[in-house]
Design a protein around this motif. Structure first.
Motif, PDB file in Angstrom:
ATOM      1  N   ILE A 186      26.618  36.874  30.485  1.00  0.00           N
ATOM      2  CA  ILE A 186      28.001  36.511  30.156  1.00  0.00           C
ATOM      3  C   ILE A 186      28.887  37.755  30.159  1.00  0.00           C
ATOM      4  CG2 ILE A 186      29.513  35.609  28.338  1.00  0.00           C
ATOM      5  CD1 ILE A 186      27.197  33.687  27.597  1.00  0.00           C
ATOM      6  N   ARG A 187      28.396  38.851  29.600  1.00  0.00           N
ATOM      7  CA  ARG A 187      29.168  40.102  29.603  1.00  0.00           C
ATOM      8  C   ARG A 187      29.414  40.576  31.038  1.00  0.00           C
ATOM      9  NH1 ARG A 187      29.872  42.172  24.568  1.00  0.00           N
ATOM     10  NH2 ARG A 187      28.374  41.583  22.970  1.00  0.00           N
ATOM     11  N   THR A 188      28.409  40.431  31.887  1.00  0.00           N
ATOM     12  CA  THR A 188      28.559  40.817  33.288  1.00  0.00           C
ATOM     13  C   THR A 188      29.626  39.965  33.966  1.00  0.00           C
ATOM     14  OG1 THR A 188      26.247  41.538  33.394  1.00  0.00           O
ATOM     15  CG2 THR A 188      27.343  41.096  35.487  1.00  0.00           C
ATOM     16  N   ILE A 189      29.601  38.680  33.724  1.00  0.00           N
ATOM     17  CA  ILE A 189      30.606  37.782  34.306  1.00  0.00           C
ATOM     18  C   ILE A 189      32.000  38.152  33.827  1.00  0.00           C
ATOM     19  CG2 ILE A 189      31.466  35.407  34.297  1.00  0.00           C
ATOM     20  CD1 ILE A 189      28.463  34.552  34.300  1.00  0.00           C
ATOM     21  N   ILE A 190      32.138  38.464  32.557  1.00  0.00           N
ATOM     22  CA  ILE A 190      33.447  38.858  32.012  1.00  0.00           C
ATOM     23  C   ILE A 190      33.933  40.130  32.708  1.00  0.00           C
ATOM     24  CG2 ILE A 190      34.631  39.738  29.957  1.00  0.00           C
ATOM     25  CD1 ILE A 190      32.872  37.731  28.336  1.00  0.00           C
ATOM     26  N   ALA A 191      33.036  41.097  32.906  1.00  0.00           N
ATOM     27  CA  ALA A 191      33.413  42.343  33.585  1.00  0.00           C
ATOM     28  C   ALA A 191      33.845  42.074  35.020  1.00  0.00           C
ATOM     29  CB  ALA A 191      32.244  43.328  33.553  1.00  0.00           C
ATOM     30  N   ILE A 192      33.132  41.179  35.701  1.00  0.00           N
ATOM     31  CA  ILE A 192      33.476  40.839  37.083  1.00  0.00           C
ATOM     32  C   ILE A 192      34.835  40.162  37.141  1.00  0.00           C
ATOM     33  CG2 ILE A 192      32.862  39.321  39.015  1.00  0.00           C
ATOM     34  CD1 ILE A 192      29.881  39.910  38.260  1.00  0.00           C
ATOM     35  N   ARG A 193      35.094  39.260  36.208  1.00  0.00           N
ATOM     36  CA  ARG A 193      36.357  38.520  36.216  1.00  0.00           C
ATOM     37  C   ARG A 193      37.565  39.418  35.965  1.00  0.00           C
ATOM     38  NH1 ARG A 193      35.843  32.531  34.328  1.00  0.00           N
ATOM     39  NH2 ARG A 193      37.870  33.013  33.457  1.00  0.00           N
ATOM     40  N   LYS A 194      37.346  40.574  35.351  1.00  0.00           N
ATOM     41  CA  LYS A 194      38.436  41.524  35.106  1.00  0.00           C
ATOM     42  C   LYS A 194      38.849  42.254  36.381  1.00  0.00           C
ATOM     43  CE  LYS A 194      37.342  42.626  30.298  1.00  0.00           C
ATOM     44  NZ  LYS A 194      36.904  43.699  29.387  1.00  0.00           N
ATOM     45  N   LYS A 195      37.953  42.271  37.366  1.00  0.00           N
ATOM     46  CA  LYS A 195      38.200  43.028  38.599  1.00  0.00           C
ATOM     47  C   LYS A 195      38.912  42.171  39.634  1.00  0.00           C
ATOM     48  CE  LYS A 195      33.991  45.641  37.898  1.00  0.00           C
ATOM     49  NZ  LYS A 195      32.679  45.970  38.395  1.00  0.00           N
ATOM     50  N   LYS A 196      39.580  42.857  40.538  1.00  0.00           N
ATOM     51  CA  LYS A 196      40.161  42.174  41.688  1.00  0.00           C
ATOM     52  C   LYS A 196      39.014  41.758  42.602  1.00  0.00           C
ATOM     53  CE  LYS A 196      44.469  44.726  41.656  1.00  0.00           C
ATOM     54  NZ  LYS A 196      45.267  45.745  42.299  1.00  0.00           N
ATOM     55  N   ARG A 197      39.208  40.648  43.280  1.00  0.00           N
ATOM     56  CA  ARG A 197      38.165  40.102  44.156  1.00  0.00           C
ATOM     57  C   ARG A 197      37.689  41.150  45.171  1.00  0.00           C
ATOM     58  NH1 ARG A 197      36.972  34.817  45.083  1.00  0.00           N
ATOM     59  NH2 ARG A 197      35.642  34.437  46.870  1.00  0.00           N
ATOM     60  N   GLU A 198      38.621  41.855  45.793  1.00  0.00           N
ATOM     61  CA  GLU A 198      38.266  42.848  46.812  1.00  0.00           C
ATOM     62  C   GLU A 198      37.451  43.989  46.204  1.00  0.00           C
ATOM     63  OE1 GLU A 198      41.590  42.047  46.152  1.00  0.00           O
ATOM     64  OE2 GLU A 198      41.611  40.442  47.648  1.00  0.00           O
TER      65      GLU A 198
END
Length: 80
Positions: A49-61
Protein backbone atom coordinates in the motif's frame (compact mmCIF):
# COMPACT_ATOMS: atom_id res chain seq x y z
CA UNK A 1 14.01 48.78 22.65
CA UNK A 2 10.39 48.78 21.45
CA UNK A 3 11.44 47.13 18.18
CA UNK A 4 13.09 44.29 20.08
CA UNK A 5 9.90 43.59 22.01
CA UNK A 6 7.88 43.44 18.80
CA UNK A 7 10.40 41.02 17.28
CA UNK A 8 10.35 38.86 20.42
CA UNK A 9 6.54 38.74 20.38
CA UNK A 10 6.53 37.87 16.69
CA UNK A 11 9.11 35.14 17.29
CA UNK A 12 7.08 33.72 20.19
CA UNK A 13 3.95 33.60 18.02
CA UNK A 14 5.83 31.85 15.21
CA UNK A 15 7.24 29.27 17.61
CA UNK A 16 3.84 28.63 19.17
CA UNK A 17 2.32 28.24 15.71
CA UNK A 18 5.02 25.75 14.72
CA UNK A 19 4.41 23.84 17.96
CA UNK A 20 0.67 23.61 17.23
CA UNK A 21 1.38 22.38 13.72
CA UNK A 22 3.80 19.76 15.08
CA UNK A 23 1.01 18.51 17.37
CA UNK A 24 -1.40 18.34 14.43
CA UNK A 25 1.23 16.50 12.40
CA UNK A 26 1.67 13.98 15.21
CA UNK A 27 -2.08 13.41 15.29
CA UNK A 28 -2.20 12.89 11.53
CA UNK A 29 0.77 10.49 11.69
CA UNK A 30 -1.06 8.51 14.35
CA UNK A 31 -4.17 8.41 12.14
CA UNK A 32 -2.12 7.14 9.19
CA UNK A 33 -0.56 4.49 11.41
CA UNK A 34 -4.06 3.39 12.43
CA UNK A 35 -5.12 3.11 8.76
CA UNK A 36 -2.16 0.86 7.99
CA UNK A 37 -2.86 -1.25 11.08
CA UNK A 38 -6.47 -1.62 9.94
CA UNK A 39 -5.36 -2.57 6.43
CA UNK A 40 -3.00 -5.19 7.86
CA UNK A 41 -5.76 -6.51 10.10
CA UNK A 42 -7.95 -6.96 7.03
CA UNK A 43 -5.25 -8.97 5.25
CA UNK A 44 -3.69 -6.25 3.08
CA UNK A 45 0.06 -5.75 2.83
CA UNK A 46 0.97 -2.31 4.28
CA UNK A 47 4.29 -2.25 2.41
CA UNK A 48 2.48 -2.73 -0.92
CA UNK A 49 0.00 0.00 0.00
CA UNK A 50 2.85 2.40 0.82
CA UNK A 51 4.44 1.58 -2.54
CA UNK A 52 1.17 2.30 -4.36
CA UNK A 53 0.82 5.62 -2.53
CA UNK A 54 4.37 6.58 -3.56
CA UNK A 55 3.65 5.64 -7.18
CA UNK A 56 0.41 7.63 -7.22
CA UNK A 57 2.32 10.75 -6.13
CA UNK A 58 4.48 10.58 -9.26
CA UNK A 59 3.68 11.68 -12.76
CA UNK A 60 2.88 8.78 -15.06
CA UNK A 61 5.92 9.46 -17.27
CA UNK A 62 8.24 9.64 -14.27
CA UNK A 63 6.99 6.31 -12.96
CA UNK A 64 7.24 4.65 -16.38
CA UNK A 65 10.81 5.86 -16.78
CA UNK A 66 11.78 4.51 -13.35
CA UNK A 67 10.15 1.18 -14.14
CA UNK A 68 11.99 0.95 -17.49
CA UNK A 69 15.33 1.63 -15.80
CA UNK A 70 14.59 -0.90 -13.07
CA UNK A 71 13.64 -3.52 -15.67
CA UNK A 72 16.84 -2.83 -17.62
CA UNK A 73 18.96 -3.27 -14.51
CA UNK A 74 17.13 -6.41 -13.45
CA UNK A 75 17.57 -7.91 -16.93
CA UNK A 76 21.28 -7.09 -16.80
CA UNK A 77 21.52 -8.95 -13.48
CA UNK A 78 19.56 -11.94 -14.80
CA UNK A 79 16.69 -11.33 -12.41
CA UNK A 80 13.99 -11.36 -15.11
Amino acid sequence: MGGGQVAAEELRLLIERAERLEEEKKGIQDDIKDVFAEAKGRGYDPKAIRTIIAIRKKKREEYQEEEAILETYMNALGML
